[in-house]
Structures are given as C-alpha cells and as structure tokens.
Design an enzyme around this catalytic site. Structure first.
Site, PDB file in Angstrom:
ATOM      1  N   ASP A  48      -4.262 -12.805   3.435  1.00 43.54           N
ATOM      2  CA  ASP A  48      -5.552 -12.392   4.002  1.00 43.54           C
ATOM      3  C   ASP A  48      -6.715 -12.771   3.092  1.00 43.54           C
ATOM      4  O   ASP A  48      -7.854 -12.367   3.332  1.00 43.54           O
ATOM      5  CB  ASP A  48      -5.565 -10.886   4.330  1.00 43.54           C
ATOM      6  CG  ASP A  48      -4.874 -10.021   3.298  1.00 43.54           C
ATOM      7  OD1 ASP A  48      -4.595 -10.519   2.194  1.00 43.54           O
ATOM      8  OD2 ASP A  48      -4.628  -8.834   3.600  1.00 43.54           O
ATOM      9  N   HIS A  94       0.822  -1.223   0.000  1.00 40.34           N
ATOM     10  CA  HIS A  94       0.000   0.000   0.000  1.00 40.34           C
ATOM     11  C   HIS A  94       0.853   1.269   0.000  1.00 40.34           C
ATOM     12  O   HIS A  94       0.318   2.366  -0.169  1.00 40.34           O
ATOM     13  CB  HIS A  94      -0.931   0.039   1.213  1.00 40.34           C
ATOM     14  CG  HIS A  94      -1.982  -1.039   1.220  1.00 40.34           C
ATOM     15  ND1 HIS A  94      -2.931  -1.155   0.229  1.00 40.34           N
ATOM     16  CD2 HIS A  94      -2.226  -2.053   2.088  1.00 40.34           C
ATOM     17  CE1 HIS A  94      -3.717  -2.191   0.494  1.00 40.34           C
ATOM     18  NE2 HIS A  94      -3.312  -2.759   1.611  1.00 40.34           N
ATOM     19  N   HIS A  97      -6.267  -7.173  -0.413  1.00 43.02           N
ATOM     20  CA  HIS A  97      -6.460  -5.749  -0.668  1.00 43.02           C
ATOM     21  C   HIS A  97      -5.667  -5.313  -1.905  1.00 43.02           C
ATOM     22  O   HIS A  97      -4.541  -5.780  -2.122  1.00 43.02           O
ATOM     23  CB  HIS A  97      -5.987  -4.932   0.538  1.00 43.02           C
ATOM     24  CG  HIS A  97      -6.630  -5.334   1.821  1.00 43.02           C
ATOM     25  ND1 HIS A  97      -6.017  -6.192   2.724  1.00 43.02           N
ATOM     26  CD2 HIS A  97      -7.841  -5.028   2.348  1.00 43.02           C
ATOM     27  CE1 HIS A  97      -6.819  -6.372   3.765  1.00 43.02           C
ATOM     28  NE2 HIS A  97      -7.940  -5.689   3.557  1.00 43.02           N
ATOM     29  N   ASP A 150      -2.577 -10.383  -2.469  1.00 36.99           N
ATOM     30  CA  ASP A 150      -3.170  -9.950  -1.203  1.00 36.99           C
ATOM     31  C   ASP A 150      -4.658  -9.653  -1.423  1.00 36.99           C
ATOM     32  O   ASP A 150      -5.059  -9.247  -2.512  1.00 36.99           O
ATOM     33  CB  ASP A 150      -2.443  -8.684  -0.734  1.00 36.99           C
ATOM     34  CG  ASP A 150      -2.824  -8.239   0.670  1.00 36.99           C
ATOM     35  OD1 ASP A 150      -2.047  -8.542   1.598  1.00 36.99           O
ATOM     36  OD2 ASP A 150      -3.883  -7.583   0.834  1.00 36.99           O
TER      37      ASP A 150
HETATM   38  C1  SP5 Z   1      -1.134  -5.130   3.864  1.00 40.06           C
HETATM   39  C2  SP5 Z   1      -2.586  -5.172   4.218  1.00 40.06           C
HETATM   40  O1  SP5 Z   1      -3.210  -6.229   4.153  1.00 40.06           O
HETATM   41  N1  SP5 Z   1      -3.128  -4.035   4.669  1.00 40.06           N
HETATM   42  C3  SP5 Z   1      -4.535  -3.991   4.975  1.00 40.06           C
HETATM   43  C4  SP5 Z   1      -4.930  -2.765   5.712  1.00 40.06           C
HETATM   44  C5  SP5 Z   1      -6.405  -2.768   5.993  1.00 40.06           C
HETATM   45  N2  SP5 Z   1      -6.755  -1.743   6.905  1.00 40.06           N
HETATM   46  C6  SP5 Z   1      -8.147  -1.362   6.945  1.00 40.06           C
HETATM   47  C7  SP5 Z   1      -9.038  -2.469   7.301  1.00 40.06           C
HETATM   48  C8  SP5 Z   1     -10.485  -2.089   7.269  1.00 40.06           C
HETATM   49  C9  SP5 Z   1     -11.232  -3.348   7.493  1.00 40.06           C
HETATM   50  N3  SP5 Z   1     -12.629  -3.262   7.459  1.00 40.06           N
HETATM   51  C10 SP5 Z   1     -13.093  -4.573   7.809  1.00 40.06           C
HETATM   52  C11 SP5 Z   1     -14.524  -4.823   7.891  1.00 40.06           C
HETATM   53  C12 SP5 Z   1     -14.628  -6.228   8.452  1.00 40.06           C
HETATM   54  N4  SP5 Z   1     -15.937  -6.702   8.590  1.00 40.06           N
HETATM   55 ZN    ZN Z   2      -4.189  -7.105   2.661  1.00 42.33          ZN
END
Ligand code: SP5
Ligand code: ZN
Length: 345
Positions: free
Chosen positions: A287, A162, A200, A198
């Site tokens: 993840d 990110h 994300h 990943d």
């Molecule tokens: C590297 C990596 O995997 N970074 C991820 C960062 C995510 N941070 C924000 C997470 C927001 C999650 N919202 C979750 C809703 C769950 N029901």
């Molecule tokens: Zn991630």
C-alpha cells in the site's frame, strides 16, 4: 520463489467497512490474493499449500482468551441471534483508559470491543479459517527456510501486522509475521529481525516484541501524526526493558516518493546489518503504491523490482508475508515485481 497459498483465504469475505462515517465495500478482499496468484503463476512461480500447523506458535504470540474469542467469534455472533447471519458485527464501545479489560463481558459487541482497537476490522463467517490458513502458511515458510530455502513468499490474507497479543485491528486477526518469527526461533534461529514495509505502522508486531532483545523490529511507514494507526509508530518508540534499542521506526510524511523511501530503506538495512540477524521476516505491504486508495506514499510499479533487489542484497534468508495493498488490479504486478526483484537480485 516458492509461494505458499491457501484457497481458504477466500472464506473471509466481509462486505462492508466504515470509511468517513459511511459504510463502503471492503478494501481488503479475496480478489487481492487472486490477482497476486494470477500474476505469480503467469511468471512461473510454484504454489504450495500450507503444511504446518501454527497452533503452538499462535499460543506463543497471542493470549489464550483472545484466540478463543476469534476462533469462535462468528458462532458467538450467531448464538446471540440467528438473524445475525445476514449482518456484520462492528464494535461500538472500547475499554480505553480507566475502563476494565480484565473481565470479559457477556454481551458480544462489548467483547468485540474488548479485543479490537478500531471499527475497521470486519469479521465474517470464514474469518478464523482464512486467518488460520495464513498463520499456517507463515509456519510452513519458516520450516522451508530452516531446511535451507533462501526466500519464501506467503501470498496470504487477511493481513496480520496490526494484530497484537490480545487484539485485532487494521483488517488483521493473527500476526503472521510474529508466527514466522517464533517458527524460525523454534527451528534454531536465535536472532531474527522483522522488516515491515507496509504503509501503515505494524503496531501489533511492534507491541509483541517490544520488550525483547532477541527480535529486532524495523518499520518504514506513514507518520502516525497524520496516518493510521495514529497511536503507534513514532521514532521515539525504541523498545522497553531488555528490548530497548531493538525497535526502530522510520516514519515518513504523506506524499513520500521512491528516492526518500529508499533512503529510509538504507537506514533500515544499516540497522539490520548491525544487529547481525540470522533470518528475516518481511511484512510486505504494497500500500506504498502511488495508486493505493487508502494510503499516501508514491511508489510506482517498477520501484517494487528495486525493493526486491534491495531485499536480496540484505543477504539474509527471508520469509516474505503479504500485508496491505488495496490497488487491487495492480497488486499482482506489484507483488510479483518484488518477488522477481528478490529472485534476480
Ligand atoms: C494491513 C493494512 O494495511 N491495514 C490498514 C488498515 C487501514 N484502515 C483504516 C484506513 C483509514 C484510511 N483513511 C484514509 C484517508 C484517505 N484519504
Ligand atoms: Zn497497510
């Protein structure tokens, strides 16, 4: 497989992040790397310390003023008030549209906002040392690949995908995958590809290489209409200028299971093959696991053996870099399954 790891990872141990407006314990912890190392060691993989200095590569990937900021961010925080030693800083204001990002504010929190795109990336006393060790690992892995090693795994944290040229976010500070790309190129690989698996979207990696034809970036991730980081990762982001056609996003809906996920992997593999990459950097986020507490795909532990085998089938020398994966107790097995899947594939 050779595994690069530095105990310096443990120096980045922030306590809290924000989740639904509440302060909660961090999901991205030193224990993640410890579970991965324990399982890899138990399965007989050899650990090595980083030996390369990533500094010249970081200067290619990141802007100078951003590097200066994060290298001494914790000291700057303490300089603002010695009592800050016991408190984690979070940004609270950001220079979005119409606001200026060319002038660095004197106020520390304003500077933190300038260099962040979220309030979900806590900094800590040892953040720089841990992040730098991860970038050094990526540089070390690329050097091993250039010397003829087929696959190397960087069991590093904090993650990196990110982080962009001048911003942190999503637990990431230094873009380790981009460091590996630049290291491979410095060692003579003209065509390098990144495959980001990943959950994300790797918005930082995409942004760093968006206008370049010499680095193909392919990513499989949760649809940004519903998933973090929301403002990046749509299928119509295909590159810009000379880089047009050298960025492929494969967004998938929340709840995606293994069969649909591996169908997207096949599409990614076809694009990688057409590109004719000489080497691959894999942003290995885990993840995508069904048990992940902050993500939304449904892969099972055995699916990571298949992922490893599919990665081996790409037939490219590869640097694999740990990114996300927050089902901490299962992370070791899931990571080691990918690594064994590659080795046996
Ligand atoms: C590297 C990596 O995997 N970074 C991820 C960062 C995510 N941070 C924000 C997470 C927001 C999650 N919202 C979750 C809703 C769950 N029901
Ligand atoms: Zn991630």
């Amino acid at each position: 497989m050779i595994v690069i790891h530095s105990p310096q990872q443990a120096l980045h141990a922030p306590e809290h992040e924000f989740f639904r407006g509440e302060r909660v314990p961090c999901f991205e912890t030193p224990a993640r790397a410890e579970f991965v190392l324990r399982e890899l060691t138990a399965r007989g993989h050899a650990l090595q310390l980083p030996t390369a200095d990533s500094r010249p590569l970081l200067a290619k990937v990141h802007e100078a003023r951003y590097l200066s900021f994060i290298e001494s961010a914790w000291d700057q925080w303490l300089a603002a008030d010695p009592a800050n030693a016991a408190v984690q800083p979070f940004p609270s204001v950001w220079p979005i549209r119409t606001l200026r990002s060319d002038e660095e504010p004197v106020n520390f929190i304003a500077r933190l906002g300038l260099y962040s795109f979220d309030n979900g990336t806590p900094i800590s006393a040892g953040m720089w040392q841990a992040a730098k060790a991860g970038a050094d690992a990526a540089a070390t892995a690329a050097r091993l690949i250039a010397a003829g090693t087929r696959h190397v795994f960087c069991a590093t944290r904090p993650p990196g995908h990110h982080a962009g040229a001048d911003f942190m976010g999503g637990y990431c500070f230094l873009n380790n995958a981009a460091v590996a790309v630049e290291a491979l190129r410095a060692h003579g690989c003209a065509r390098v590809a990144v495959l980001d698996v990943d959950f994300h979207h790797g918005n930082g990696t995409q942004a760093i290489f968006y206008d370049r034809a010499d680095v193909l970036v392919v990513s499989i991730h949760g649809d940004p209409r519903t998933e973090y980081p929301f403002y990046s990762g749509h299928a119509d982001e295909t590159g810009a200028g000379p880089g047009l056609g050298f960025n492929l996003n494969l967004p998938l809906p929340r709840g995606t299971e293994a069969d649909a996920w591996f169908a997207a992997f096949d599409a990614a593999a076809a694009t990688l093959a057409r590109y004719g990459a000489e080497a691959l950097v894999v942003s290995l986020g885990l993840d995508t696991f069904a048990g992940d507490p902050i993500s939304g795909f449904r892969l099972q532990s055995d699916d990571y053996l298949r992922l490893g085998a599919e990665l081996a089938r790409l037939g490219l020398p590869a640097v694999l870099i740990l990114e996300g994966g927050y089902a901490t107790a299962e992370l070791g097995v899931n990571a080691a399954n990918v690594i064994d899947g590659v080795d046996n594939g």
